[in-house]
Design a protein around this motif. Structure first.
Motif, short mmCIF file in Angstrom:
data_model
loop_
_atom_site.label_atom_id
_atom_site.label_comp_id
_atom_site.label_asym_id
_atom_site.label_seq_id
_atom_site.Cartn_x
_atom_site.Cartn_y
_atom_site.Cartn_z
N ARG A 28 6.69 5.58 22.35
CA ARG A 28 5.80 5.67 23.52
C ARG A 28 6.22 4.69 24.61
NH1 ARG A 28 2.23 1.91 24.12
NH2 ARG A 28 0.60 3.09 25.15
N SER A 29 7.02 3.66 24.22
CA SER A 29 7.43 2.66 25.21
C SER A 29 8.33 3.27 26.28
CB SER A 29 8.12 1.49 24.52
OG SER A 29 9.23 1.95 23.82
N ALA A 30 8.83 4.49 26.06
CA ALA A 30 9.63 5.18 27.07
C ALA A 30 8.88 5.22 28.40
CB ALA A 30 9.94 6.58 26.59
N ALA A 54 17.53 -2.22 21.81
CA ALA A 54 17.27 -0.84 22.25
C ALA A 54 16.64 0.07 21.21
CB ALA A 54 18.58 -0.23 22.70
N ALA A 55 16.66 -0.32 19.96
CA ALA A 55 16.15 0.58 18.92
C ALA A 55 14.64 0.80 19.08
CB ALA A 55 16.43 -0.02 17.54
N PRO A 56 14.15 1.98 18.82
CA PRO A 56 14.83 3.19 18.32
C PRO A 56 15.58 3.96 19.40
CG PRO A 56 12.49 3.58 18.55
CD PRO A 56 12.70 2.16 18.91
N GLY A 57 15.42 3.58 20.66
CA GLY A 57 16.28 4.21 21.66
C GLY A 57 15.57 5.00 22.75
N SER A 58 14.26 4.83 22.88
CA SER A 58 13.54 5.61 23.89
C SER A 58 13.93 5.19 25.32
CB SER A 58 12.03 5.52 23.69
OG SER A 58 11.58 4.22 23.97
N TRP A 59 14.20 3.90 25.51
CA TRP A 59 14.63 3.45 26.84
C TRP A 59 16.00 4.03 27.17
CZ3 TRP A 59 13.10 -2.09 28.85
CH2 TRP A 59 11.70 -2.17 28.88
N LEU A 60 16.83 4.13 26.13
CA LEU A 60 18.16 4.73 26.33
C LEU A 60 18.01 6.19 26.76
CD1 LEU A 60 20.12 3.27 23.26
CD2 LEU A 60 20.37 2.61 25.65
N VAL A 76 22.16 -1.95 22.24
CA VAL A 76 22.42 -2.84 21.11
C VAL A 76 21.09 -3.27 20.50
CG1 VAL A 76 22.71 -4.74 22.78
CG2 VAL A 76 23.50 -5.03 20.45
N ASP A 77 21.11 -3.37 19.20
CA ASP A 77 19.89 -3.81 18.50
C ASP A 77 20.24 -4.35 17.13
OD1 ASP A 77 16.67 -2.99 19.03
OD2 ASP A 77 17.18 -3.57 16.97
N LEU A 78 19.31 -5.08 16.61
CA LEU A 78 19.49 -5.62 15.25
C LEU A 78 19.53 -4.50 14.23
CD1 LEU A 78 17.13 -8.72 14.86
CD2 LEU A 78 19.58 -8.68 14.51
N GLU A 92 23.82 -5.20 16.45
CA GLU A 92 24.19 -6.63 16.55
C GLU A 92 23.00 -7.46 17.00
OE1 GLU A 92 26.44 -8.87 15.14
OE2 GLU A 92 27.69 -7.12 15.56
N ASP A 93 23.11 -8.77 16.73
CA ASP A 93 22.08 -9.71 17.17
C ASP A 93 22.46 -10.17 18.58
OD1 ASP A 93 20.41 -11.79 17.66
OD2 ASP A 93 20.73 -12.81 15.73
N ILE A 94 21.58 -9.99 19.52
CA ILE A 94 21.95 -10.29 20.91
C ILE A 94 22.17 -11.80 21.16
CG2 ILE A 94 20.89 -8.22 21.90
CD1 ILE A 94 18.65 -10.20 22.92
N THR A 95 21.71 -12.59 20.24
CA THR A 95 21.88 -14.04 20.41
C THR A 95 23.27 -14.50 19.91
OG1 THR A 95 20.86 -14.48 18.29
CG2 THR A 95 19.41 -14.52 20.21
N HIS A 117 15.88 -5.56 28.81
CA HIS A 117 15.58 -6.32 27.60
C HIS A 117 14.12 -6.10 27.21
CE1 HIS A 117 14.17 -10.12 25.60
NE2 HIS A 117 15.02 -9.58 24.73
N ASP A 118 13.96 -5.41 26.09
CA ASP A 118 12.59 -5.14 25.59
C ASP A 118 12.46 -5.74 24.20
OD1 ASP A 118 10.05 -4.04 25.48
OD2 ASP A 118 10.73 -2.10 24.73
N GLY A 119 13.20 -6.80 23.99
CA GLY A 119 13.24 -7.38 22.64
C GLY A 119 11.93 -8.00 22.20
C1 SAM Z 1 10.04 -3.05 21.04
S1 SAM Z 1 11.53 -2.73 20.28
C2 SAM Z 1 12.42 -2.10 21.53
C3 SAM Z 1 12.07 -0.68 21.86
C4 SAM Z 1 13.01 -0.01 22.80
N1 SAM Z 1 12.96 -0.58 24.09
C5 SAM Z 1 12.74 1.46 22.89
O1 SAM Z 1 12.16 1.87 23.86
O2 SAM Z 1 13.05 2.22 21.95
C6 SAM Z 1 12.11 -4.30 20.02
C7 SAM Z 1 13.43 -4.30 19.34
O3 SAM Z 1 14.01 -5.57 19.49
C8 SAM Z 1 14.89 -5.71 18.43
N2 SAM Z 1 15.33 -7.14 18.30
C9 SAM Z 1 14.59 -8.21 18.04
N3 SAM Z 1 15.35 -9.33 18.00
C10 SAM Z 1 16.59 -8.93 18.22
C11 SAM Z 1 17.81 -9.60 18.31
N4 SAM Z 1 17.87 -10.90 18.12
N5 SAM Z 1 18.91 -8.91 18.54
C12 SAM Z 1 18.86 -7.58 18.71
N6 SAM Z 1 17.73 -6.89 18.67
C13 SAM Z 1 16.61 -7.56 18.41
C14 SAM Z 1 14.14 -5.22 17.25
O4 SAM Z 1 15.00 -4.84 16.23
C15 SAM Z 1 13.41 -4.07 17.86
O5 SAM Z 1 14.00 -2.86 17.55
#
Ligand code: SAM
Length: 935
Positions: A28-30, A54-60, A76-78, A92-95, A117-119
């Motif tokens: 729904r965050s799309a 980005a997971a699950p990918g709605s913004w993408l 990219v996402d964890l 990957e971990d963005i940090t 960035h929606d992390g």
């Molecule tokens: C709210 S979701 C993002 C939803 C995304 N914007 C979408 O619309 O599908 C937050 C995401 O941040 C990711 N996340 C949290 N910490 C992270 C990190 N250090 N590196 C990469 N991804 C991370 C989580 O795995 C999670 O999938």
């Protein structure tokens, strides 16, 4: 804690959830990005985008949709992201440094126009840590942004509103031309998230590393004192603290030295924040002080469990050890505490009082509502003519009590019955003030003004009731024309009230209600039975009995109208039975003048019938009486009696059984005649000489009758009994008729003739006499004797009476039958209704969804139309019913019925069959793809 369901948690399944589902977005965050893009229009102009977290990918998905074709989009996402066409994703971990190098690899020499960035880090440890890690993650994202963002590019990030918020905004402002914080409509209000859109990246050549170092960004913040003390005197007023833990304090348990408590200017705050008061070395002597009781020591041990009283004693104890100067400084504080406590107690009492008053008000309201509902129900019932107006009074309290408005006992006492019967209620009300004991008892205690109010109320209610009753009678009159005639008669009777009281015996013979009263009928019977044992002239006694009963009834009738409602003969189990066998309610109902004339005529008929029955019944006392009369009377009387009997003979010649009785009577009459002439002396002898004969006149009579019968056999003409003519062909007597009757009883009128006749009777188009007359026609006496069976059969078929029936009646019957035939059977109707209901529900759901789509501003008209048409397509497609293939093995092998743990449709197969099925599918698929390739 109760388990939160998917539906209830934060109201998860909201409008955006359904919209996302319908439009194929992964989350729904799309809609957050759609709404932000709508506001700032950054996607359409971009050619390269990086989505961090980005997971699950709605913004993408949204970026792919809104950005120009052939744009570079990296996610990219964890956690892994399900592939989306034309989009590069990696885990990957963005940090991490790895993520940085991976991004560099993917971008080559390119730079991104937009970095999203929606992390959201793993939250739930503690508020402080959650907020901090979110801010830290944002800073890490910013670090990547400054590296990969084009000059003039956009950085969109999510942050939580916390104490770090201002620092972050300050940093953003140093790096971007425009910084705006916004919360899109699709972001839940309960969420502390906020989106910051940073546009016009300045791309400075050198960036101070401190800007991107969390320690230096977040350390200089002075958020002010964040004391987490609880107001010990008002614990209920404790507010939820959203600031998390105190700075530097990560423990819930806190010990504070006693000296600090005593010297502090705010002891209440200390008591609220500390867990324990520690006796430190500075004032160790306090431990042995007489004021430091064991209770005080125990209180100091655990402050978290203390009550208000105990806190107060601690404060008192503290005050004792304060220096006078300190005391004066803090007197104000302590006074405040005392005042506060007093105010608290008063407040408590007030609150309690308010609560009680409110409860009482609600209770009264409920009672009032109940009474109103009951009254309303009664009025409705009365309007529907289910009850009479008098019943309302009865129902009011479940019956008539002494205080009842309709307690006619009170009126009875007043002696103004006649006036009431004439309808002058005011007179009674005037007198009632003095005579109504109960009302007087009540009213005596109140002032005169109240008296008037009560009387006014009663008068008003009576007027209202009178009005309702008039309406009721008028409605009745409208329906029934005959009623008007009866009403006129009733009026006449009312005018002649006085005359009625002294009515002569002459009236007894009339068909008036007096003579027909149940009491009268009873009196009539009584007199008959009395005559059995009385030698007195029965007719005279009968007359006198009738007269007495008549008077009794008159009295009763007069008082009935305004009778005491408590008057009853039996009152067993609360069920009051009146003398006529009716319940009190029913008696009251039928006492209504409306029924007066109806009862009159009915009772008259009843009496007539009773007399006839009495005449015809050979065992009846009446008959015995008539037969006895000649014995006790003179000869002259016997002739008159004979005449009566002869008359009854002539009246009753249709029934053969009756006839036999009548013949018996004629024999008896003749016997009586002979007895009077020839055997008179003998009978007198018997009467005077034999006691048995006197005491049992019937026996002696019978013996005499036997004797005389023997003697006078020649003189008596014995009329032979008419044979029951079984040969008369009566079509109504055959079995068929019985079958028809049974059918009619079971399913109602089944022929148009029957319906027509019933209608005519109900509408009074046909009278009873006409109906009887119609019965006499050429088919009535058809002699079947000697007729051949073939003829009779033919007659039965064709020579049937042609009953008069209108064309309209036949048409109406046909219509009725058509309607009946058209009606489906119950089960089909139910199934159809169910189907309709399901379709209706589906449609309502669909409409709700389409409304949401139409209302949303995040889609173009074309998109909306496309989405709706897709939805229509889905709606039309019937859902495939899935059939589960179950391999028969283990316990379910060879067993009949549903295997364990299998729900829904299933198909039992053996393992081989399943494998073969799969193989066939595989082969089919292979062949299909080969064919396609060939093409
Ligand atoms: C709210 S979701 C993002 C939803 C995304 N914007 C979408 O619309 O599908 C937050 C995401 O941040 C990711 N996340 C949290 N910490 C992270 C990190 N250090 N590196 C990469 N991804 C991370 C989580 O795995 C999670 O999938």
């Amino acid at each position: 804690m109760g388990k939160k369901t998917k539906k209830t948690a934060k109201g998860r399944l909201d409008k955006y959830y359904h919209l996302a589902k319908d439009q194929g977005y992964r989350a729904r965050s799309a809609f957050k990005l759609i709404q932000l893009n709508k506001k700032y229009n950054f996607l359409e102009k971009s050619k390269c985008l990086i989505d961090l977290c980005a997971a699950p990918g709605s913004w993408l998905q949204v970026a792919n949709k809104y950005m120009p074709a052939a744009s570079l989009i990296i996610g990219v996402d964890l956690v892994p992201i399900k592939p989306i066409s034309n989009i590069i994703t990696f885990q990957e971990d963005i940090t991490s440094e790895k993520c940085r190098s991976k991004l560099r690899n993917e971008l080559k020499n390119w730079k991104a126009d937009v970095i999203l960035h929606d992390g959201a880090p793993n939250v739930g440890i503690s508020w402080l840590q959650d907020a901090f890690s979110q801010s830290e993650l944002t800073l890490k994202a910013l670090r990547l942004a400054v590296e990969f963002l084009n000059k003039g590019g956009t950085f969109l990030t999510k942050i939580f509103r916390s104490k770090d918020y201002n620092n972050l905004i300050w940093i953003f402002n140093q790096l971007f031309g425009k910084v705006e914080a916004t919360k899109p409509a699709s972001s839940r209000n309960v969420s502390a998230e906020i989106f910051v859109i940073c546009r016009d990246y300045l791309a400075p050549k050198k960036i101070d590393p401190k800007f991107l170092d969390p320690r230096s960004v977040f350390q200089d913040i002075d958020v002010g004192s964040t004391s987490k003390s609880i107001d010990i005197l008002h614990p209920e007023k404790k507010r939820r603290n959203r600031d998390g833990y105190e700075d530097g304090e990560y423990l819930l348990y806190k010990e504070i030295p006693i000296s600090e408590f005593i010297n502090s200017d705010d002891p209440i705050k200390i008591l609220g924040s500390a867990s324990k008061l520690k006796f430190d070395d500075k004032i160790k002597e306090l431990l042995n002080h007489e004021l430091t009781t064991e209770e005080i020591k125990a209180c100091c041990e655990d402050l978290k469990v203390l009550s208000r009283k105990e806190f107060k004693s601690l404060l008192k104890w503290r005050n004792a050890f304060r220096k006078p100067s300190q005391k004066s400084d803090n007197n104000e504080n302590n006074d405040n505490v005392k005042i506060d406590t007093k105010i608290d107690e008063k407040q408590d009492i007030q609150e309690e009082l308010d609560k009680l008053t409110e409860d009482e008000r609600i209770r009264r309201k409920r009672l009032r509502k109940k009474a109103n509902e009951k009254r309303q129900k009664n009025i409705t019932r009365m309007q529907l003519k289910m009850i009479s107006p008098t019943d309302i009074a009865l129902d009011n309290e479940g019956g008539v009590d002494d205080n009842s408005l309709f307690n006619l006992k009170q009126i009875d006492k007043s002696g103004a019955l006649k006036k009431i019967r004439k309808g002058d209620m005011n007179l009674i009300l005037d007198q009632g003030d003095n005579q109504d004991d109960d009302i007087v008892v009540d009213i005596q205690n109140k002032d005169q003004q109240h008296k008037h109010v009560v009387n006014d109320d009663i008068t008003y209610l009576e007027e209202e009731l009178d009005e309702l009753y008039e309406q009721y009678t008028e409605r009745k009159a409208e329906r029934d024309a005959k009623y008007r005639v009866k009403k006129l008669r009733t009026k006449e009777n009312d005018y002649n009230d006085d005359a009625l009281d002294i009515k002569s015996d002459k009236d007894d013979d009339d068909d008036s209600d007096i003579g027909n009263s149940p009491e009268m009928m009873q009196g009539y019977d009584d007199s008959s039975s009395d005559s059995d044992n009385d030698s007195e002239s029965s007719s005279e006694k009968q007359q006198s009995n009738i007269k007495i009963n008549n008077e009794k009834f008159k009295k009763k009738k007069i008082s009935k109208l305004i009778t005491d409602l408590n008057e009853n003969e039996n009152d067993v189990d609360g069920k009051i039975k009146m003398s006529d066998g009716l319940s009190k309610r029913a008696t009251l109902f039928f006492d209504n003048p409306v029924f007066k004339d109806i009862l009159k005529s009915d009772q008259a008929k009843f009496r007539e019938q009773s007399v006839k029955i009495a005449d015809n019944n050979s065992n009846s006392k009446e008959k015995t009486k008539i037969i006895n009369k000649p014995i006790s009377d003179n000869d002259s009387n016997s002739k008159e009696e004979t005449k009566i009997i002869n008359k009854s003979i002539s009246d009753n010649n249709s029934n053969s059984r009756e006839e036999t009785k009548i013949i018996d009577k004629s024999i008896e009459t003749k016997v009586q005649e002979n007895l009077s002439k020839k055997e008179k002396s003998k009978a007198q002898k018997n009467l005077s000489g034999k006691e048995n004969n006197i005491s049992q006149p019937n026996c002696s009579l019978k013996r005499k009758v036997d004797e005389i019968e023997d003697n006078c056999e020649d003189e008596i003409e014995i009329v032979p009994l008419e044979k029951d003519d079984g040969n008369i062909w009566d079509p109504n007597k055959i079995d068929e008729n019985e079958i028809k009757m049974k059918k009619a009883q079971k399913i109602g009128l089944v022929t148009p003739e029957a319906i027509n006749l019933a209608q005519q009777l109900v509408n009074r188009k046909k009278t009873k006499q006409e109906l009887i007359d119609d019965g006499f026609r050429r088919y009535t006496f058809n002699d079947r004797e000697g007729l051949p069976s073939w003829f009779l059969d033919d007659e039965k078929k064709h020579n049937v009476p042609n009953l008069p029936i209108t064309k309209e009646a036949v048409e109406a019957f046909k219509e009725r039958m058509k309607a009946l035939n058209a009606r489906p059977i119950k089960k089909i109707a139910e199934a159809k209704a169910r189907k309709k209901f399901k379709a209706f529900k589906k449609l309502a759901k669909f409409q709700k969804k389409t409304d949401a789509i139409v209302e949303t501003s995040d889609m173009t008209e074309k998109e909306k139309a496309q989405t709706i048409s897709n939805m229509v397509g889905k709606l039309k497609k019937p859902k495939k019913k899935e059939v589960k293939v179950v391999v028969a093995k283990g316990t379910s092998k060879g067993k009949k019925g549903r295997p364990k743990g299998v729900k829904g449709r299933y198909k039992m197969v053996d393992a081989r069959m399943k494998k073969e099925g799969r193989a066939l599918k595989r082969i089919d698929k292979k062949n299909g793809s080969k064919k396609r390739q060939k093409r």
